[in-house]
Write an enzyme that holds these catalytic residues in place. Sequence first.
Site, PDB file in Angstrom:
ATOM      1  N   LYS A 198      24.899  25.405 -31.512  1.00 39.35           N
ATOM      2  CA  LYS A 198      23.534  25.568 -31.002  1.00 39.35           C
ATOM      3  C   LYS A 198      22.729  26.335 -32.031  1.00 39.35           C
ATOM      4  CE  LYS A 198      21.985  24.471 -27.982  1.00 39.35           C
ATOM      5  NZ  LYS A 198      21.074  23.424 -27.540  1.00 39.35           N
ATOM      6  N   HIS A 325      25.282  15.257 -22.840  1.00 36.78           N
ATOM      7  CA  HIS A 325      24.703  16.592 -22.940  1.00 36.78           C
ATOM      8  C   HIS A 325      25.307  17.471 -21.852  1.00 36.78           C
ATOM      9  CE1 HIS A 325      21.538  19.279 -21.142  1.00 36.78           C
ATOM     10  NE2 HIS A 325      21.493  19.679 -22.397  1.00 36.78           N
TER      11      HIS A 325
HETATM   12  O1  GKR Z   1      22.532  26.483 -22.697  1.00 31.30           O
HETATM   13  O2  GKR Z   1      21.366  27.488 -24.209  1.00 31.30           O
HETATM   14  C1  GKR Z   1      21.790  26.475 -23.692  1.00 31.30           C
HETATM   15  C2  GKR Z   1      21.470  25.127 -24.284  1.00 31.30           C
HETATM   16  O3  GKR Z   1      20.493  25.242 -25.265  1.00 31.30           O
HETATM   17  C3  GKR Z   1      21.042  24.175 -23.215  1.00 31.30           C
HETATM   18  O4  GKR Z   1      20.092  24.787 -22.443  1.00 31.30           O
HETATM   19  C4  GKR Z   1      20.561  22.853 -23.742  1.00 31.30           C
HETATM   20  O5  GKR Z   1      19.989  22.110 -22.717  1.00 31.30           O
HETATM   21  O6  GKR Z   1      22.838  22.524 -24.298  1.00 31.30           O
HETATM   22  C5  GKR Z   1      21.630  22.006 -24.287  1.00 31.30           C
HETATM   23  C6  GKR Z   1      21.279  21.153 -25.480  1.00 31.30           C
HETATM   24  O7  GKR Z   1      22.158  20.491 -25.957  1.00 31.30           O
HETATM   25  O8  GKR Z   1      20.104  21.080 -25.874  1.00 31.30           O
HETATM   26 MG    MG Z   2      20.723  19.421 -27.305  1.00 32.28          MG
END
Ligand code: GKR
Ligand code: MG
Length: 429
Positions: A198, A325
């Site tokens: 991420k 996702h």
């Molecule tokens: O859980 O912080 C998180 C992610 O950024 C999530 O909110 C996203 O929706 O995992 C997700 C992504 O792949 O964009």
């Molecule tokens: Mg994503």
Amino acid sequence: MTRDLTVTEVRLTPILVADPPLLNTQGVHQPYTPRLIVEVVTADGVTGLGETYGDTKYLELARPLADRLTGRQITDVNALFGLDIAVNASRVDGAVDVGGLRGVQTADKLRLSVLSAFEVACLDALGRALGLPVHALLGGKVRDSVEYSAYLFHKWAAHPEGVPGEKDDWGAALDPAGVVEQARRFKERHGFTSFKLKGGVFPPEQEIAAVRALAEAFPGHPLRLDPNGAWSVETSLRVARELGDLLEYLEDPALGTPAMAEVAARTDVPLATNMCVTTFAEIAEAFTKGAVQVVLCDHHYWGGLRNTRQLAAICSAFGVGVSMHSNTHLGVSLAAMTQVAATVPDLHHACDSHYPWQSEDVLTERLAFDGGRIAVSDAPGLGVELDRDELARLNRRWTEDDGALRDRDDAAAMRVAEPDWVTPTMPRW
Ligand code: GKR
Ligand code: MG
């Protein structure tokens, strides 16, 4: 034997689940995240399980839906999607979902996110009643296990002092070395061989360095980077140039279909999305413009397991890849993801899952990754059982909360540590 598949009761249980301080471009995860567990009970006493987001706006929609479903048949899934449930428009806050990083928010998408849990619960109940796994109700599995990727996050060692929350044993990951160490633990604990980082948290140079460090530590392992649309087109292209050879795909480097299309036109690195194609209405423009090469489906907001299969079929017709996702979720959703993923022939990328980050679950037995894979259950329904004591405990946490944590807000959680934090304007870099 005739069965009575009439729904006699629908139970909705909102819960708060422990979540570590994972960083993203909007802020940081709160110590507890809301989820909703749906139970559909039939006249024969069969109970089916579903799970979805648990924020207030989802709950408000789930309640009337639960009333409408009572008295209908669990086989009536198509009709379920036609039920007239009014969405409170004030709950749909604008074009970009602030907390969840999941693309546009429309009333229909909100509705589908709630319906999906009811669909899964009906399919689970039907499978249990017939003695068949959910994958059989979807046409049967084409694989015996589903591969997931390790979902790496920059993270703090703990939630800020004074914030109630559970401790986690992952430690901090705030630089490339920390990310590699986290990846090692993911591999040791669960056998993952594919890694997603991420991004959108630190300036791109640092995240490029983290991916390079991963490539060095795990040669030949598929790698992805996902800044949730935090980069401009030019920055996206720079990252693509620097990391091109190392990446399986770049996920949502820039925000929205036009920007993604511009990036895609100027790089050979495949682009994946769970932000610019999140509804059927968004497919035509994105596919026509060649904006994405992989769509990451999320059965919650795409409207369930049958819609996931429809999306996969459309992607396949257009030569676009499909994978999954994930957002913070528990075992009921992981079981549902695995059941549907098992039925999708053209699934060529490991799916995302936050599950390893969740130390708590409502199942009697946690689902286990083996070699980064989840075995596809052939037991009736989803093949999982509810731990009622744990469900009650997590529901007590929700009931006792003063409302502060009932709606996910990563920016608010960040403000506890950095009082001046505002949700960044995109592109950040
Ligand atoms: O859980 O912080 C998180 C992610 O950024 C999530 O909110 C996203 O929706 O995992 C997700 C992504 O792949 O964009
Ligand atoms: Mg994503």
